[in-house]
Design a protein around this motif. Structure first.
Motif, mmCIF file in Angstrom:
data_model
loop_
_atom_site.group_PDB
_atom_site.id
_atom_site.type_symbol
_atom_site.label_atom_id
_atom_site.label_comp_id
_atom_site.label_asym_id
_atom_site.label_seq_id
_atom_site.Cartn_x
_atom_site.Cartn_y
_atom_site.Cartn_z
ATOM 1 N N ARG A 153 27.899 47.405 19.872
ATOM 2 C CA ARG A 153 26.507 47.581 20.584
ATOM 3 C C ARG A 153 25.476 46.624 20.319
ATOM 4 N NH1 ARG A 153 27.322 52.677 17.853
ATOM 5 N NH2 ARG A 153 25.692 52.256 16.227
ATOM 6 N N ARG A 154 25.324 45.855 19.243
ATOM 7 C CA ARG A 154 24.455 44.905 18.980
ATOM 8 C C ARG A 154 24.772 43.478 20.017
ATOM 9 N NH1 ARG A 154 21.056 43.769 14.669
ATOM 10 N NH2 ARG A 154 20.998 41.887 15.979
ATOM 11 N N LEU A 155 25.959 43.237 20.008
ATOM 12 C CA LEU A 155 26.887 42.130 20.751
ATOM 13 C C LEU A 155 26.279 42.623 22.312
ATOM 14 C CD1 LEU A 155 30.166 41.221 19.146
ATOM 15 C CD2 LEU A 155 27.877 39.994 18.955
ATOM 16 N N ILE A 156 26.599 43.745 22.846
ATOM 17 C CA ILE A 156 26.288 44.189 24.124
ATOM 18 C C ILE A 156 24.831 44.016 24.306
ATOM 19 C CG2 ILE A 156 26.395 45.905 25.779
ATOM 20 C CD1 ILE A 156 29.153 46.974 24.470
ATOM 21 N N TYR A 157 23.966 44.502 23.427
ATOM 22 C CA TYR A 157 22.415 44.390 23.679
ATOM 23 C C TYR A 157 22.094 42.856 23.592
ATOM 24 C CZ TYR A 157 22.664 49.521 22.574
ATOM 25 O OH TYR A 157 23.136 50.986 22.662
ATOM 26 N N SER A 158 22.737 42.234 22.946
ATOM 27 C CA SER A 158 22.247 40.889 22.935
ATOM 28 C C SER A 158 22.274 39.912 24.243
ATOM 29 C CB SER A 158 23.076 40.067 21.776
ATOM 30 O OG SER A 158 22.683 40.663 20.731
ATOM 31 N N VAL A 159 23.680 40.428 25.083
ATOM 32 C CA VAL A 159 23.772 39.595 26.346
ATOM 33 C C VAL A 159 22.706 39.480 27.238
ATOM 34 C CG1 VAL A 159 25.118 39.881 28.419
ATOM 35 C CG2 VAL A 159 26.274 40.425 26.081
ATOM 36 N N PRO A 160 21.865 40.443 27.754
ATOM 37 C CA PRO A 160 20.577 40.256 28.313
ATOM 38 C C PRO A 160 19.686 39.176 27.773
ATOM 39 C CG PRO A 160 20.928 42.399 28.199
ATOM 40 C CD PRO A 160 21.766 41.848 27.139
ATOM 41 N N ALA A 161 19.553 39.336 26.480
ATOM 42 C CA ALA A 161 18.544 38.331 25.636
ATOM 43 C C ALA A 161 19.075 36.891 25.795
ATOM 44 C CB ALA A 161 18.109 38.702 24.279
ATOM 45 N N VAL A 162 20.392 36.821 25.376
ATOM 46 C CA VAL A 162 20.983 35.454 25.764
ATOM 47 C C VAL A 162 20.998 34.875 27.276
ATOM 48 C CG1 VAL A 162 23.324 34.055 25.575
ATOM 49 C CG2 VAL A 162 22.580 35.651 23.867
ATOM 50 N N ILE A 163 21.274 35.655 28.142
ATOM 51 C CA ILE A 163 21.209 35.364 29.678
ATOM 52 C C ILE A 163 19.646 34.889 29.792
ATOM 53 C CG2 ILE A 163 21.317 36.130 31.948
ATOM 54 C CD1 ILE A 163 23.721 37.797 31.103
ATOM 55 N N LEU A 164 18.649 35.466 29.685
ATOM 56 C CA LEU A 164 17.270 35.321 29.789
ATOM 57 C C LEU A 164 16.995 34.071 29.116
ATOM 58 C CD1 LEU A 164 14.504 36.190 30.954
ATOM 59 C CD2 LEU A 164 14.291 37.477 28.905
ATOM 60 N N ALA A 165 17.263 33.693 27.794
ATOM 61 C CA ALA A 165 16.797 32.617 27.555
ATOM 62 C C ALA A 165 17.667 31.385 27.849
ATOM 63 C CB ALA A 165 17.418 32.667 25.810
ATOM 64 N N SER A 166 18.870 31.465 28.339
ATOM 65 C CA SER A 166 19.702 30.659 29.140
ATOM 66 C C SER A 166 18.996 30.078 30.405
ATOM 67 C CB SER A 166 20.900 30.788 29.335
ATOM 68 O OG SER A 166 21.210 32.118 30.191
ATOM 69 N N PHE A 167 18.441 31.078 31.284
ATOM 70 C CA PHE A 167 17.883 30.833 32.387
ATOM 71 C C PHE A 167 16.413 30.157 32.258
ATOM 72 C CE2 PHE A 167 14.790 32.163 35.699
ATOM 73 C CZ PHE A 167 15.617 31.504 36.743
ATOM 74 N N VAL A 168 15.754 30.544 31.238
ATOM 75 C CA VAL A 168 14.525 30.050 30.981
ATOM 76 C C VAL A 168 14.520 28.508 30.681
ATOM 77 C CG1 VAL A 168 12.502 29.921 29.388
ATOM 78 C CG2 VAL A 168 13.190 31.987 30.285
ATOM 79 N N PHE A 169 15.868 28.231 29.535
ATOM 80 C CA PHE A 169 16.024 26.995 29.318
ATOM 81 C C PHE A 169 16.716 26.098 30.527
ATOM 82 C CE2 PHE A 169 18.333 23.485 27.130
ATOM 83 C CZ PHE A 169 17.325 22.941 26.249
ATOM 84 N N PHE A 170 17.299 26.672 31.467
ATOM 85 C CA PHE A 170 17.900 26.023 32.467
ATOM 86 C C PHE A 170 16.611 25.453 33.249
ATOM 87 C CE2 PHE A 170 19.338 25.747 36.895
ATOM 88 C CZ PHE A 170 20.739 25.109 36.512
ATOM 89 N N TRP A 171 15.807 26.561 33.711
ATOM 90 C CA TRP A 171 14.777 26.260 34.469
ATOM 91 C C TRP A 171 13.855 24.933 34.033
ATOM 92 C CZ3 TRP A 171 9.615 26.541 33.430
ATOM 93 C CH2 TRP A 171 8.402 26.318 34.497
ATOM 94 N N ALA A 172 13.760 25.380 32.785
ATOM 95 C CA ALA A 172 12.811 24.156 31.932
ATOM 96 C C ALA A 172 13.569 22.800 32.093
ATOM 97 C CB ALA A 172 12.742 24.223 30.466
ATOM 98 N N VAL A 173 14.897 22.668 31.709
ATOM 99 C CA VAL A 173 15.614 21.379 31.797
ATOM 100 C C VAL A 173 15.753 20.813 33.332
ATOM 101 C CG1 VAL A 173 17.780 20.358 31.659
ATOM 102 C CG2 VAL A 173 17.091 21.926 29.866
ATOM 103 N N ARG A 174 15.895 21.838 34.330
ATOM 104 C CA ARG A 174 15.961 21.332 35.731
ATOM 105 C C ARG A 174 14.544 20.706 36.247
ATOM 106 N NH1 ARG A 174 17.801 19.424 37.888
ATOM 107 N NH2 ARG A 174 17.719 19.849 39.892
ATOM 108 N N ALA A 175 13.431 21.496 35.654
ATOM 109 C CA ALA A 175 12.361 21.020 36.192
ATOM 110 C C ALA A 175 11.752 19.830 35.433
ATOM 111 C CB ALA A 175 11.238 21.983 35.755
#
Length: 347
Positions: A32-54
């Motif tokens: 359950r913890r691993l499943i709940y963590s997936v959205p947090a990891v995806i959100l963090a990766s998108f924010v970092f992706f946006w920051a790197v691309r910018a």
């Protein structure tokens, strides 16, 4: 005695059925913890992706050729002419399928570079956490049991000193004292401890050469960890020794050794493990100074080199690996906490 508080409940002992039930509970909680963590990891990766691309442009070198046609074709090939959301989706799809791209700095596969760096850093973190955890727990426990004694004051002073020493300064001092000075003073052909990399040329595996390379980086890494963790261990042990269930055990005549190991030490370990796991997760990507001083090709040094070169195809998967490591270490901390303290429910 009936008015005294009761000792904390312990899990049912014995019985194959109860152990299987506890095992299923732990496994279900972990999933359950691993499943709940997936959205947090995806959100963090998108924010970092946006920051790197910018911030970074993968076509910086190509733009210097001043050929707009070539730049447009390469941007279309890499998907850089699309929106950030579309670029992120394409990058994540390629990442999941194992296509992590090629480093713009070295031309090597980003996947192989990160695998090598992660393996090196995991070795440092493993030995550092093992060494620092054992020593910090021993020092903290001693200081709590001998509270306000001379030994407690001396260890407290060293702890403050360890926290205050910058890693780069400590590393340079250790190199001079434990490697350079003995070699020059005693006319040795080689220093007793090496300070470049984790192996000598032509060497590999876990052997004497490996530990001679490992000693100084691990010592640099662990001084501040021992200092901070020992203070936390001392405070946690003092709380356990002053708790109601320990006083109750003393009132019931339980032997001091049993009180210490079965009640105080066990309950003080739970918060200590949480701190150790959280700091260990931060070390996966945070050994920049230590790896730079000792020329160790780990995750911290790879991040610094990639950041300075604007190597986005290494920075992006680097971030995702660190985020996943944070999730896994925090999960391990929660599981350890629950196993040591049955009052914590795995829900």
């Amino acid at each position: 005695m009936s008015g005294l508080p009761r000792l904390p409940a312990r899990p049912a002992t014995g019985g194959l059925r109860s152990r299987r039930g506890q095992g299923r509970q732990v496994l279900g909680y972990a999933l359950r913890r691993l499943i709940y963590s997936v959205p947090a990891v995806i959100l963090a990766s998108f924010v970092f992706f946006w920051a790197v691309r910018a911030t970074f442009d993968p076509l910086t070198k190509l733009r210097q050729a001043r050929d707009p046609g070539v730049v447009r074709r390469e941007a279309a090939r890499l998907g850089l002419d699309r929106s950030v959301a579309e670029q992120y989706f394409l990058w994540m799809k390629a990442f999941v399928t194992g296509d992590w791209g090629v480093s713009t700095r070295t031309g090597d596969s980003a996947q192989s570079m990160l695998a090598s760096a992660l393996g090196t850093t995991v070795q440092l973190v493993f030995w550092g956490v093992l060494f620092a955890g054992v020593l910090a727990l021993a020092i903290g426990t001693y200081s709590a049991v001998r509270k306000y004694s001379l030994g407690d004051h001396v260890l407290t002073g060293f702890s403050y000193l360890g926290v205050a020493m910058p890693a780069f300064w400590l590393g340079l001092i250790l190199i001079q004292l434990l490697a350079v000075w003995p070699k020059e003073q005693f006319g040795l052909a080689q220093p007793p401890l090496y300070f470049v990399g984790l192996h000598s040329p032509g060497q590999s595996g876990v052997n004497a050469d490996y530990f001679r390379h490992l000693a100084l980086p691990v010592l640099t890494l662990t001084v501040s960890l021992i200092a901070s963790w020992s203070r936390f261990s001392r405070a946690s042990m003092l709380d356990a020794l002053g708790s109601d269930y320990v006083r109750t055990a003393r009132a019931k005549g339980v032997p001091p050794r049993r009180i210490f190991f079965r009640h105080a030490l066990r309950n003080s370990l739970a918060p200590f493990i949480t701190v150790v796991a959280t700091d260990s997760a931060l070390l996966i990507g945070g050994l920049v100074v230590t790896e730079q001083i000792y020329a160790i090709p780990g995750m911290g040094r790879l991040f610094l080199d990639s950041l300075l070169a604007g190597d986005v195809y290494v920075l992006l998967p680097w971030m995702l690996i660190v985020a996943v490591a944070m999730v896994l270490f925090n999960l391990a901390a929660d599981l350890g906490y629950a196993l040591l303290d049955p009052r914590v429910a795995l829900r």
